[in-house]
Write a protein that holds these residues in place. Structure first.
Motif, mmCIF file in Angstrom:
data_model
loop_
_atom_site.group_PDB
_atom_site.id
_atom_site.type_symbol
_atom_site.label_atom_id
_atom_site.label_comp_id
_atom_site.label_asym_id
_atom_site.label_seq_id
_atom_site.Cartn_x
_atom_site.Cartn_y
_atom_site.Cartn_z
ATOM 1 N N GLU A 1 1.478 35.616 42.072
ATOM 2 C CA GLU A 1 1.560 34.689 43.213
ATOM 3 C C GLU A 1 0.133 34.306 43.618
ATOM 4 N N GLY A 2 0.002 33.389 44.557
ATOM 5 C CA GLY A 2 -1.312 32.841 44.845
ATOM 6 C C GLY A 2 -2.003 33.366 46.097
ATOM 7 N N THR A 3 -1.265 34.045 46.960
ATOM 8 C CA THR A 3 -1.848 34.454 48.240
ATOM 9 C C THR A 3 -2.967 35.489 48.058
ATOM 10 N N VAL B 1 0.107 26.959 50.139
ATOM 11 C CA VAL B 1 -0.947 26.728 51.134
ATOM 12 C C VAL B 1 -1.192 28.014 51.905
ATOM 13 N N GLU B 2 -2.438 28.195 52.330
ATOM 14 C CA GLU B 2 -2.795 29.365 53.133
ATOM 15 C C GLU B 2 -3.709 28.873 54.258
ATOM 16 N N SER B 3 -3.349 29.245 55.490
ATOM 17 C CA SER B 3 -4.101 28.790 56.657
ATOM 18 C C SER B 3 -4.693 30.020 57.350
ATOM 19 N N VAL C 1 14.286 39.214 54.598
ATOM 20 C CA VAL C 1 13.157 40.142 54.488
ATOM 21 C C VAL C 1 12.509 39.828 53.157
ATOM 22 N N ARG C 2 11.310 39.389 53.172
ATOM 23 C CA ARG C 2 10.712 38.876 51.951
ATOM 24 C C ARG C 2 10.348 40.000 50.978
ATOM 25 N N GLY C 3 10.245 39.611 49.701
ATOM 26 C CA GLY C 3 9.954 40.596 48.658
ATOM 27 C C GLY C 3 8.478 40.929 48.525
ATOM 28 N N VAL D 1 13.795 27.492 47.178
ATOM 29 C CA VAL D 1 12.890 26.433 46.732
ATOM 30 C C VAL D 1 11.450 26.811 47.082
ATOM 31 N N GLY D 2 11.307 27.414 48.232
ATOM 32 C CA GLY D 2 9.969 27.795 48.681
ATOM 33 C C GLY D 2 10.090 28.801 49.802
ATOM 34 N N ALA D 3 8.994 29.521 50.056
ATOM 35 C CA ALA D 3 9.059 30.555 51.085
ATOM 36 C C ALA D 3 7.656 30.935 51.539
ATOM 37 N N ARG E 1 3.888 34.500 58.052
ATOM 38 C CA ARG E 1 2.608 34.923 58.627
ATOM 39 C C ARG E 1 2.211 36.267 58.023
ATOM 40 N N TYR E 2 0.918 36.441 57.788
ATOM 41 C CA TYR E 2 0.437 37.714 57.219
ATOM 42 C C TYR E 2 -0.901 38.079 57.860
ATOM 43 N N ASP E 3 -0.830 38.443 59.124
ATOM 44 C CA ASP E 3 -2.050 38.676 59.905
ATOM 45 C C ASP E 3 -2.890 39.867 59.449
ATOM 46 N N VAL F 1 -1.314 32.365 57.778
ATOM 47 C CA VAL F 1 0.082 31.979 57.524
ATOM 48 C C VAL F 1 0.090 31.023 56.330
ATOM 49 N N GLY F 2 1.149 31.085 55.525
ATOM 50 C CA GLY F 2 1.204 30.199 54.355
ATOM 51 C C GLY F 2 2.580 30.166 53.745
ATOM 52 N N PHE F 3 2.704 29.383 52.679
ATOM 53 C CA PHE F 3 3.962 29.339 51.918
ATOM 54 C C PHE F 3 3.669 28.923 50.492
ATOM 55 N N ALA F 4 4.652 29.075 49.624
ATOM 56 C CA ALA F 4 4.562 28.521 48.273
ATOM 57 C C ALA F 4 5.929 27.997 47.868
ATOM 58 N N VAL F 5 5.922 26.911 47.082
ATOM 59 C CA VAL F 5 7.178 26.380 46.525
ATOM 60 C C VAL F 5 7.099 26.478 45.009
ATOM 61 N N GLY F 6 8.267 26.561 44.369
ATOM 62 C CA GLY F 6 8.329 26.607 42.914
ATOM 63 C C GLY F 6 8.474 25.196 42.366
ATOM 64 N N GLU G 1 9.037 24.202 39.226
ATOM 65 C CA GLU G 1 10.184 24.059 38.314
ATOM 66 C C GLU G 1 11.456 23.783 39.115
ATOM 67 N N ARG G 2 11.616 24.524 40.201
ATOM 68 C CA ARG G 2 12.852 24.371 40.991
ATOM 69 C C ARG G 2 12.898 23.001 41.653
ATOM 70 N N ILE G 3 11.766 22.549 42.156
ATOM 71 C CA ILE G 3 11.731 21.205 42.760
ATOM 72 C C ILE G 3 12.049 20.165 41.693
HETATM 73 P P1 HAM Z 1 7.717 33.936 46.699
HETATM 74 O O1 HAM Z 1 8.915 33.846 47.556
HETATM 75 O O2 HAM Z 1 7.595 35.136 45.830
HETATM 76 O O3 HAM Z 1 6.456 33.832 47.672
HETATM 77 O O4 HAM Z 1 7.624 32.659 45.787
HETATM 78 C C1 HAM Z 1 7.638 31.363 46.328
HETATM 79 C C2 HAM Z 1 8.469 30.428 45.470
HETATM 80 O O5 HAM Z 1 8.037 30.476 44.103
HETATM 81 C C3 HAM Z 1 9.945 30.793 45.382
HETATM 82 O O6 HAM Z 1 10.644 30.313 46.511
HETATM 83 C C4 HAM Z 1 10.370 30.073 44.118
HETATM 84 O O7 HAM Z 1 10.610 28.692 44.357
HETATM 85 C C5 HAM Z 1 9.143 30.195 43.243
HETATM 86 N N1 HAM Z 1 9.323 31.293 42.281
HETATM 87 C C6 HAM Z 1 9.118 32.605 42.486
HETATM 88 N N2 HAM Z 1 9.397 33.314 41.368
HETATM 89 C C7 HAM Z 1 9.791 32.415 40.422
HETATM 90 C C8 HAM Z 1 10.197 32.502 39.056
HETATM 91 N N3 HAM Z 1 10.251 33.666 38.408
HETATM 92 N N4 HAM Z 1 10.530 31.359 38.401
HETATM 93 C C9 HAM Z 1 10.473 30.162 39.037
HETATM 94 N N5 HAM Z 1 10.080 30.020 40.329
HETATM 95 C C10 HAM Z 1 9.754 31.120 41.011
HETATM 96 C C11 HAM Z 1 5.167 33.889 47.261
HETATM 97 O O8 HAM Z 1 4.816 33.828 46.104
HETATM 98 C C12 HAM Z 1 4.173 33.926 48.399
HETATM 99 N N6 HAM Z 1 2.824 34.042 47.841
HETATM 100 C C13 HAM Z 1 4.305 32.697 49.292
HETATM 101 C C14 HAM Z 1 3.301 32.686 50.387
HETATM 102 C C15 HAM Z 1 2.148 32.005 50.440
HETATM 103 N N7 HAM Z 1 3.375 33.383 51.505
HETATM 104 C C16 HAM Z 1 2.302 33.157 52.250
HETATM 105 N N8 HAM Z 1 1.539 32.313 51.594
#
Ligand code: HAM
Length: 418
Positions: A81-83, A129-131, A256-258, A280-282, A285-287, A301-306, A308-310
């Motif tokens: 992941e990117g965070t 994105v990460e803020s 509860v996030r993974g 699709v994305g998630a 906050r990670y203080d 605080v941030g998020f990421a979207v996939g 491929e899924r989009i």
């Molecule tokens: P995550 O929920 O593990 O969060 O991944 C975010 C998104 O990446 C998922 O909602 C999904 O769309 C996509 N994704 C994850 N695993 C796969 C996979 N094996 N194949 C295809 N798509 C996938 C994070 O990664 C956190 N770093 C998000 C974040 C950023 N939180 C704060 N800042």
């Protein structure tokens, strides 16, 4: 033996590339509009970075990371992941000393050893994105507003914005024994994974998708019930902010996030259009994370979207029509024609005009067939006769209308005609 690609690792072929480019351009455009700047961090890092930030007892760290020893024995990992990498870079380059907030976005491949299926890959791509620097509920809302804006602009179908309050570490610590006590009474109804997680990471049991586990946790005490006043007030302000911006959401106390770094606001955008892989994305906050990794206390605080899924969800009508339309096919044949056409081709390209040719074609007929196949709007016909006359013929492939073009000024003459 033919060597094949790795399971769960996909090629992006030219037909699909415009979809991706479209999604990435939209992501960049909206991120920039919301004041985020691009950062590019490495694809691999030392393993401890991920173990310490994502959490040693998470699925990602326990069983999904691509980890290997470097030649000197250092344990390295392909980023799942990117965070973590972004936070590492933020600390390493002392960005906290620069004016805050610092807001970054990234696009790139991530790697997780998961069981591949539609929408779940081992190499996948995220826009994230990460803020950094703002402990303000409006920063959570701003981040969620960007996510919602992007997905709405892409017109993805059947989206739900799920949101939950994970509170502060102290809230979760107070809640855990209450939850564990409940889970112990339900232990026979929990899957093997949850029986293990009950000890290592009990909150994750609430997020389990196995129907028996869901039923067994239906009546579990809720984190919200042991939430501190401070966390409650914060989360209420986030919800008010979402209301003010007209962003629809659905409270989900099971969310509860993974990844272990979250506190307070957590969210996930799900869809019913993707089957089992419904996220699709998630984000959230990670203080505490910047400090955990050795930086100064920094709210984030941030998020990421996939991607491929989009891409799977993106309606075809959204993707702008691709190449072909404004392309000139250089139909050069015969000894002199081909020689002249070869330099004309380069002149056109140097002037920024998209120009193509199939060097295998030796006759006008073969060239024009290829121009049609490639859906070129124009062909520039150039045989030995034309060279002798000092001209080429520009043919509109649709109307079949033809005009003479002086060879001495091909670029200047055809530019207004394309
Ligand atoms: P995550 O929920 O593990 O969060 O991944 C975010 C998104 O990446 C998922 O909602 C999904 O769309 C996509 N994704 C994850 N695993 C796969 C996979 N094996 N194949 C295809 N798509 C996938 C994070 O990664 C956190 N770093 C998000 C974040 C950023 N939180 C704060 N800042």
């Amino acid at each position: 033996m033919i060597i094949k690609g790795i399971k769960g690792v996909k090629d992006l072929l030219p037909e699909e590339a415009p979809r991706w480019r479209f999604i990435e351009e939209k992501a960049r455009q909206w991120a920039t509009t919301f004041g985020f700047q691009e950062i590019r961090v490495p694809i691999f890092e030392v393993t401890t970075l991920f173990a310490r930030s994502i959490g040693a007892s998470t699925d990602i760290v326990e069983k999904e990371m691509y980890t290997f020893p470097d030649r000197d024995g250092t344990s390295l990992t392909l980023r799942p992941e990117g965070t973590a990498g972004t936070v590492r870079a933020y600390i390493e380059h002392n960005r906290a000393a620069d004016p805050l907030p610092q807001k970054y976005f990234y696009i790139g491949p991530m790697f997780r050893h998961e069981r591949p299926q539609a929408g779940r890959l081992r190499q996948f791509h995220q826009f994230g994105v990460e803020s950094f620097g703002m402990a303000d509920p409006r920063a959570d809302v701003e981040t969620m507003a960007l996510l919602w804006q992007l997905l709405s602009d892409l017109q993805l179908p059947a989206l739900t914005f799920e949101i939950n309050n994970l509170g502060y570490t102290s809230d979760r610590e107070a809640y855990k024994p209450v939850l564990v006590e409940y889970l112990q009474r339900q232990v026979d109804h929990l899957c093997a994974n949850c029986q293990r997680r009950m000890i290592t990471n009990p909150l994750r049991v609430l997020d389990c998708k196995v129907p028996e586990c869901r039923a067994a946790t239906e009546a579990a005490p809720k984190l919200a019930e042991s939430m501190s006043e401070k966390a409650r007030v914060y989360f209420d302000a986030v919800l008010k902010g979402l209301d003010a911006l007209g962003i629809p959401y659905h409270l989900n106390h099971r969310l509860v996030r993974g990844l272990d770094y979250y506190c307070l606001t957590t969210f996930e955008v799900t869809t019913t259009s993707l089957g089992a892989q419904n996220a699709v994305g998630a984000g959230g906050r990670y203080d505490g994370l910047v400090e955990t990794l050795g930086g100064p206390p920094t709210p984030a605080v941030g998020f990421a979207v996939g991607i491929e899924r989009i891409s799977m969800m993106l309606p075809d009508s959204q993707v702008p029509p691709s190449v072909g339309q404004k392309t000139v096919y250089v139909a050069a044949f015969g000894e002199q024609g081909a020689a002249s056409g070869f330099t004309v081709l380069q002149d056109l390209r140097r002037a920024g005009i998209r120009a193509v040719v199939d060097f295998r074609s030796g006759t006008l007929k073969a060239h024009l067939r290829q121009a049609d196949r490639w859906q070129c709007r124009h062909a520039l016909i150039l045989g030995d006769d034309e060279v002798t006359k000092g001209l080429a013929i520009l043919r509109n492939m649709e109307t079949k209308a033809q005009v003479d073009i002086p060879l001495s000024s091909v670029v200047a003459s055809i530019t207004p005609l394309l």
